[in-house]
Write a protein that holds these residues in place. Structure first.
Motif, PDB file in Angstrom:
ATOM      1  N   VAL A 119       0.824  -1.215   0.000  1.00  0.00           N
ATOM      2  CA  VAL A 119       0.000   0.000   0.000  1.00  0.00           C
ATOM      3  C   VAL A 119       0.860   1.269   0.000  1.00  0.00           C
ATOM      4  CG1 VAL A 119      -2.039  -1.074   1.007  1.00  0.00           C
ATOM      5  CG2 VAL A 119      -0.274  -0.145   2.510  1.00  0.00           C
ATOM      6  N   TYR A 120       2.119   1.119  -0.335  1.00  0.00           N
ATOM      7  CA  TYR A 120       3.013   2.275  -0.445  1.00  0.00           C
ATOM      8  C   TYR A 120       3.156   2.651  -1.922  1.00  0.00           C
ATOM      9  CZ  TYR A 120       7.291   5.035  -0.303  1.00  0.00           C
ATOM     10  OH  TYR A 120       8.213   6.049  -0.450  1.00  0.00           O
ATOM     11  N   MET A 122       1.660   5.987   0.285  1.00  0.00           N
ATOM     12  CA  MET A 122       0.385   6.199   0.974  1.00  0.00           C
ATOM     13  C   MET A 122      -0.049   7.661   0.875  1.00  0.00           C
ATOM     14  SD  MET A 122      -2.048   4.888   2.949  1.00  0.00           S
ATOM     15  CE  MET A 122      -1.307   3.384   3.610  1.00  0.00           C
ATOM     16  N   ASP A 146      -5.761   6.252  -7.717  1.00  0.00           N
ATOM     17  CA  ASP A 146      -5.795   4.861  -8.151  1.00  0.00           C
ATOM     18  C   ASP A 146      -5.145   3.922  -7.146  1.00  0.00           C
ATOM     19  OD1 ASP A 146      -3.127   5.499  -8.413  1.00  0.00           O
ATOM     20  OD2 ASP A 146      -2.966   4.896 -10.513  1.00  0.00           O
ATOM     21  N   ARG A 147      -4.873   4.422  -5.935  1.00  0.00           N
ATOM     22  CA  ARG A 147      -4.213   3.627  -4.908  1.00  0.00           C
ATOM     23  C   ARG A 147      -5.203   2.680  -4.209  1.00  0.00           C
ATOM     24  NH1 ARG A 147       0.100   2.420  -5.522  1.00  0.00           N
ATOM     25  NH2 ARG A 147       0.529   2.125  -3.292  1.00  0.00           N
ATOM     26  N   SER A 148      -4.660   1.763  -3.416  1.00  0.00           N
ATOM     27  CA  SER A 148      -5.488   0.805  -2.683  1.00  0.00           C
ATOM     28  C   SER A 148      -5.711   1.206  -1.239  1.00  0.00           C
ATOM     29  CB  SER A 148      -4.841  -0.590  -2.730  1.00  0.00           C
ATOM     30  OG  SER A 148      -4.822  -1.086  -4.049  1.00  0.00           O
ATOM     31  N   THR A 159      -9.064   1.356   3.054  1.00  0.00           N
ATOM     32  CA  THR A 159      -8.487   0.436   2.091  1.00  0.00           C
ATOM     33  C   THR A 159      -9.596  -0.042   1.169  1.00  0.00           C
ATOM     34  OG1 THR A 159      -8.778  -1.459   3.588  1.00  0.00           O
ATOM     35  CG2 THR A 159      -6.628  -0.348   3.604  1.00  0.00           C
TER      36      THR A 159
END
Length: 223
Positions: A119-120, A122, A146-148, A159
């Motif tokens: 997840v980096y 962040m 578009d990150r998780s 998340t």
């Protein structure tokens, strides 16, 4: 199918509660094919949640299943992400202490743990405000991009994933990484994974089999 998804959501929230990632607050949701979502009721006890505590709502927060419970005020957080991210089918929002310590102290989340590197980098929403309206929801969705995963300064974290298993596991990975980072900072400067190591972690660890293994580990401990 809806009943099975409700039970999966119940298991997710109870596992998060037992892991001290969710307490008397926090919520998770699953997007249904018809555009509605399953989400835990705002008034429910997370520690003894049942399928009867799961609401089915539309994107405006209106109940569509005739249930007696109302969704949490921050249902907007989930709706905003679903509007912005067609790839996301599940969302977890919690107030995990170790991750939140970092944002409270304006310390960046660093990849110090293999699973936590997933997840980096962040992103951080520069506001501690509740995500209880569309404006704040859109701000969070834009921060997430578009990150998780994303953090909310001095508030908590979110998340997301294509299913609730992935969203749950990433929440655990994130919090474990934050814990290890915090503890290492008490001794000295933590070792931070380099780009090659990050790439190797993502190649090896980002797969459904390992996510399911982590899910099953926590589920086996459910009381």
């Amino acid at each position: 199918m809806s009943q099975a998804l409700k039970q999966q959501l119940v298991d997710c929230i109870r596992m998060l509660e037992q892991s001290d990632i969710i307490d008397y607050n926090g919520h998770a949701s699953i997007l249904l094919d018809n555009g509605h979502m399953l989400i835990n009721a705002g008034s429910c006890q997370r520690s003894c949640l049942t399928v009867d505590d799961i609401c089915t709502i539309d994107m405006e927060g209106q109940g569509v299943d005739g249930g007696q419970f109302k969704p949490p005020l921050e249902f907007h957080l989930h709706a905003g992400i679903y509007r912005a991210r067609p790839d996301v089918k599940a969302v977890v929002h919690a107030h995990p202490k170790w991750s939140t310590f970092l944002s409270m102290a304006a310390k960046p989340y660093l990849p110090v743990y293999a699973q936590g590197s997933l997840v980096y980098p962040m992103p951080v929403l520069d506001s501690p405000n509740s995500i209880n309206n569309k404006v704040m929801a859109d701000r969070l969705a834009a921060t997430l991009g578009d990150r998780s995963a994303a953090m909310m300064k001095a508030h908590g974290a979110v998340t997301v994933g294509p299913n609730i298993v992935e969203a749950f596991v990433l929440a655990n990975y994130m919090e474990e990484n934050a814990y290890r980072q915090y503890m290492a900072m008490q001794i000295g400067e933590p070792y931070v994974f380099n780009e090659h190591e990050l790439s190797m972690c993502r190649e090896k660890l980002w797969n459904d089999t390992l996510f399911k293994r982590a899910w099953d580990h926590f589920k086996a401990k459910l009381k």
